[in-house]
Design a protein around this motif. Structure first.
Motif, PDB file in Angstrom:
ATOM      1  N   TYR A  94       0.838  -1.204   0.000  1.00  0.00           N
ATOM      2  CA  TYR A  94       0.000   0.000   0.000  1.00  0.00           C
ATOM      3  C   TYR A  94       0.875   1.257   0.000  1.00  0.00           C
ATOM      4  N   LEU A  95       1.898   1.232   0.845  1.00  0.00           N
ATOM      5  CA  LEU A  95       2.784   2.399   0.952  1.00  0.00           C
ATOM      6  C   LEU A  95       3.513   2.625  -0.373  1.00  0.00           C
ATOM      7  N   HIS A  96       3.985   1.532  -0.973  1.00  0.00           N
ATOM      8  CA  HIS A  96       4.686   1.577  -2.262  1.00  0.00           C
ATOM      9  C   HIS A  96       3.723   2.115  -3.332  1.00  0.00           C
ATOM     10  N   SER A  97       2.453   1.725  -3.238  1.00  0.00           N
ATOM     11  CA  SER A  97       1.468   2.156  -4.221  1.00  0.00           C
ATOM     12  C   SER A  97       1.146   3.645  -4.066  1.00  0.00           C
ATOM     13  N   LEU A 109      11.684   8.991  -3.885  1.00  0.00           N
ATOM     14  CA  LEU A 109      12.289   7.902  -4.661  1.00  0.00           C
ATOM     15  C   LEU A 109      13.111   6.990  -3.757  1.00  0.00           C
ATOM     16  N   HIS A 110      13.820   7.588  -2.784  1.00  0.00           N
ATOM     17  CA  HIS A 110      14.603   6.769  -1.849  1.00  0.00           C
ATOM     18  C   HIS A 110      13.688   5.853  -1.047  1.00  0.00           C
ATOM     19  N   LEU A 111      12.561   6.406  -0.590  1.00  0.00           N
ATOM     20  CA  LEU A 111      11.605   5.596   0.177  1.00  0.00           C
ATOM     21  C   LEU A 111      11.060   4.473  -0.710  1.00  0.00           C
ATOM     22  N   GLN A 112      10.770   4.811  -1.974  1.00  0.00           N
ATOM     23  CA  GLN A 112      10.223   3.805  -2.896  1.00  0.00           C
ATOM     24  C   GLN A 112      11.221   2.669  -3.142  1.00  0.00           C
TER      25      GLN A 112
END
Ligand code: HEM
Length: 156
Positions: A10-13, A55-58
């Motif tokens: 979900y977070l990635h989405s 982007l780093h989080l992704q």
């Protein structure tokens, strides 16, 4: 483990939207800066910072999914040869992940080069080029059914 998988997915989405909005705004502001010959401002810097941080989080979430949580990539890693013959497994194990990693590297390279430049016009131009190419790859690699499986744009 199941709920961690759902949470990360979900977070990635949802984080994709922060990436897309920050990236698009960053590019639009760079274009405006070039056209109107304005100085590279705090807003320009903050948008670039939001783009690269999201982007780093992704990337972090992607690696977590890839190596620990996703049934697709775990299955692919079990037998990589067989996975390459399955278009869905190949998409998650190679295409989506590898090309997005390249996009993050390009955005990061751009961010370093922009910091090292003093001239506002050159900063705007570098934002346009590096973030533009990164965002193009990211857009192509979003699972929207164009280059691979289709996933919801909004996950609830
Ligand atoms: C940087 C930009 C990226 C964007 C915009 C992005 C976007 C997405 C989206 C929208 C999904 C589908 C989520 C859903 O089903 O709701 C997804 C799934 C996935 N992503 Fe990414 N992603 C990126 C980078 C990465 C990276 C760098 C990796 C791996 C290193 C990665 C690994 C995965 C995996 C393994 C899945 C599938 C998980 C599953 O369904 O089990 N992603 N990504």
């Amino acid at each position: 483990m199941d709920s961690l998988y759902t949470f990360s997915l979900y977070l990635h989405s949802w984080n994709r939207w922060i990436i897309l909005i920050a990236g698009l705004l960053s590019i639009a502001m760079a274009l405006k800066g070039l056209r109107e010959r304005t100085a590279y401002s705090g807003t320009n810097r903050n948008l670039s910072l939001l783009f690269i941080s999201s982007l780093h989080l992704q990337l972090l979430l992607g690696l977590l999914l890839y190596f620990i949580l996703s049934p697709f990539t775990l299955q692919a890693m079990n037998d990589f040869g067989a996975a390459m013959k399955d278009s869905t497994l190949r998409y998650w194990a190679v295409e989506h992940s590898l090309l997005n990693i390249i996009a993050v590297i390009l955005a990061q390279a751009g961010s370093i080069l922009i910091k090292r430049t003093a001239d506002s016009r050159v900063k705007h131009r570098k934002t346009l080029i590096w973030s533009g190419i990164a965002l193009l790859i990211i857009l192509l690699m979003i699972p929207a059914g164009i280059m691979g499986p289709e996933r919801p744009w909004f996950r609830f």
